[in-house]
Scaffold this active site. Structure first.
Site, PDB file in Angstrom:
ATOM      1  N   ASP A  53       0.874  -1.165   0.000  1.00 54.36           N
ATOM      2  CA  ASP A  53       0.000   0.000   0.000  1.00 54.36           C
ATOM      3  C   ASP A  53       0.916   1.221   0.000  1.00 54.36           C
ATOM      4  O   ASP A  53       1.751   1.372   0.900  1.00 54.36           O
ATOM      5  CB  ASP A  53      -0.885  -0.019   1.246  1.00 54.36           C
ATOM      6  CG  ASP A  53      -1.902   1.106   1.281  1.00 54.36           C
ATOM      7  OD1 ASP A  53      -1.611   2.194   0.756  1.00 54.36           O
ATOM      8  OD2 ASP A  53      -2.976   0.903   1.852  1.00 54.36           O
ATOM      9  N   VAL A  54       0.779   2.101  -0.996  1.00 60.93           N
ATOM     10  CA  VAL A  54       1.724   3.222  -1.133  1.00 60.93           C
ATOM     11  C   VAL A  54       1.644   4.202   0.022  1.00 60.93           C
ATOM     12  O   VAL A  54       2.554   5.035   0.187  1.00 60.93           O
ATOM     13  CB  VAL A  54       1.529   3.957  -2.479  1.00 60.93           C
ATOM     14  CG1 VAL A  54       1.884   3.047  -3.641  1.00 60.93           C
ATOM     15  CG2 VAL A  54       0.118   4.516  -2.616  1.00 60.93           C
ATOM     16  N   ASN A  80       1.647   5.544 -10.099  1.00 58.95           N
ATOM     17  CA  ASN A  80       0.388   5.361 -10.803  1.00 58.95           C
ATOM     18  C   ASN A  80      -0.771   5.004  -9.877  1.00 58.95           C
ATOM     19  O   ASN A  80      -1.933   5.213 -10.226  1.00 58.95           O
ATOM     20  CB  ASN A  80       0.572   4.256 -11.862  1.00 58.95           C
ATOM     21  CG  ASN A  80      -0.733   3.812 -12.463  1.00 58.95           C
ATOM     22  OD1 ASN A  80      -1.372   4.539 -13.208  1.00 58.95           O
ATOM     23  ND2 ASN A  80      -1.151   2.587 -12.139  1.00 58.95           N
ATOM     24  N   TYR A 145     -11.595  14.577  -5.481  1.00 61.98           N
ATOM     25  CA  TYR A 145     -10.698  13.948  -6.463  1.00 61.98           C
ATOM     26  C   TYR A 145      -9.874  15.017  -7.166  1.00 61.98           C
ATOM     27  O   TYR A 145      -8.653  14.860  -7.334  1.00 61.98           O
ATOM     28  CB  TYR A 145     -11.507  13.134  -7.463  1.00 61.98           C
ATOM     29  CG  TYR A 145     -10.669  12.384  -8.477  1.00 61.98           C
ATOM     30  CD1 TYR A 145      -9.870  11.312  -8.088  1.00 61.98           C
ATOM     31  CD2 TYR A 145     -10.669  12.754  -9.819  1.00 61.98           C
ATOM     32  CE1 TYR A 145      -9.100  10.624  -9.006  1.00 61.98           C
ATOM     33  CE2 TYR A 145      -9.901  12.062 -10.748  1.00 61.98           C
ATOM     34  CZ  TYR A 145      -9.121  11.002 -10.346  1.00 61.98           C
ATOM     35  OH  TYR A 145      -8.350  10.321 -11.269  1.00 61.98           O
ATOM     36  N   LYS A 149      -5.815  15.444  -7.328  1.00 62.95           N
ATOM     37  CA  LYS A 149      -5.068  15.425  -8.581  1.00 62.95           C
ATOM     38  C   LYS A 149      -4.448  16.783  -8.917  1.00 62.95           C
ATOM     39  O   LYS A 149      -3.366  16.833  -9.517  1.00 62.95           O
ATOM     40  CB  LYS A 149      -5.970  14.930  -9.716  1.00 62.95           C
ATOM     41  CG  LYS A 149      -6.305  13.436  -9.599  1.00 62.95           C
ATOM     42  CD  LYS A 149      -5.051  12.571  -9.583  1.00 62.95           C
ATOM     43  CE  LYS A 149      -5.365  11.089  -9.640  1.00 62.95           C
ATOM     44  NZ  LYS A 149      -4.154  10.235  -9.681  1.00 62.95           N
ATOM     45  N   VAL A 178     -10.879   7.172 -19.455  1.00 60.40           N
ATOM     46  CA  VAL A 178     -10.415   5.921 -20.054  1.00 60.40           C
ATOM     47  C   VAL A 178     -11.119   4.782 -19.331  1.00 60.40           C
ATOM     48  O   VAL A 178     -11.330   4.852 -18.116  1.00 60.40           O
ATOM     49  CB  VAL A 178      -8.878   5.752 -19.919  1.00 60.40           C
ATOM     50  CG1 VAL A 178      -8.417   4.480 -20.610  1.00 60.40           C
ATOM     51  CG2 VAL A 178      -8.144   6.961 -20.503  1.00 60.40           C
ATOM     52  N   THR A 180     -11.167   1.961 -17.289  1.00 60.94           N
ATOM     53  CA  THR A 180     -10.374   1.162 -16.353  1.00 60.94           C
ATOM     54  C   THR A 180     -11.266   0.842 -15.151  1.00 60.94           C
ATOM     55  O   THR A 180     -12.437   1.214 -15.117  1.00 60.94           O
ATOM     56  CB  THR A 180      -9.124   1.917 -15.865  1.00 60.94           C
ATOM     57  OG1 THR A 180      -9.533   3.006 -15.020  1.00 60.94           O
ATOM     58  CG2 THR A 180      -8.307   2.456 -17.037  1.00 60.94           C
TER      59      THR A 180
END
Length: 240
Positions: A53-54, A80, A145, A149, A178, A180
């Protein structure tokens, strides 16, 4: 052997597509994500997969050290890993805000901190932070969000300024819509339906994770003296 590439969030989407493309060209890889089985199922050569987990800085650093002991120093880090939990400010659970800020911002900073000093000493290396088009312009139901970002876009610019004199590239890649797993993180089904309806209405359904991965790989493989500082990549038919 080529130099080590570290990719976070490698169990799906952009991360998985990047892993396959870099492996196909002979790069040794460290793949990090919480779903280690998804990474191991790819069965890529010269690849180390670790459940990380980052937001856990110590586990992140340990995994990088382990890979570097086998493959040499990290030449490319792709931050990412990310989550997208859409919602309005007045209705969204603040714990969802915190989760996005922890993963999307602090997770990226953890990764940069691990590799930056060594890259400065070697006067070489590349860090690519995957932000979003929501990191350069606002969207409805994207408040937290966007905050995360925009944070990635901003901290990338700051880090670039700190590292450029040391010949280290720090880039941000800002994808648009996109297909995903990212949208599946959102907990409000009405927002998910509205988002999918919007994509269909503008025709923004043709760009793929492979397209984004190809763009990231291209930016990295340019000469070290060439820095594509910020790349905004969207479906041609996405007009916002």
């Amino acid at each position: 052997m080529k130099k080590l590439v570290v990719i976070t969030g490698a169990s799906s989407g952009f991360g998985m597509a990047m892993a396959k493309q870099f492996a196909a060209d002979g790069y040794p890889l460290l793949l990090l994500a919480r779903r280690v089985e998804k990474m191991e199922e790819m069965n890529l050569p010269n690849t180390m997969c670790r459940k990380v987990d980052v937001t856990d800085a110590k586990a992140f650093e340990l995994a990088v050290s382990e890979a570097e002991a086998v493959y040499g120093k990290t030449d490319l880090l792709v931050n990412n890993a990310g989550v997208m939990l859409l919602g309005s400010i007045e209705e969204q659970d603040p714990m969802e805000w915190k989760k996005m800020l922890d993963v999307n911002v602090l997770g990226v900073m953890n990764g940069m901190k691990i590799v930056m000093n060594d890259m400065k000493e070697r006067k070489s290396g590349t860090i690519i932070n995957v932000s979003s088009i929501a990191g350069v312009q606002p969207f409805g139901n994207h408040a937290a969000y966007c905050a995360s970002k925009y944070g990635v876009t901003g901290l990338t610019a700051v880090a670039r300024g700190e590292m450029s004199a040391h010949n280290v590239r720090v880039l941000s890649v800002n994808p648009g819509a996109v297909a995903t797993e990212l949208l599946g993180h959102t907990t409000d089904p009405n927002i998910i339906d509205a988002y999918n309806d919007w994509k269909e209405s503008v025709g923004a359904v043709n760009i793929t994770a492979d397209d984004v991965a190809t763009t990231i790989k291209f930016a990295y493989e340019l000469p070290q003296a060439v820095s594509l500082r910020q790349i905004i990549i969207t479906d041609t038919m996405q007009d916002a």
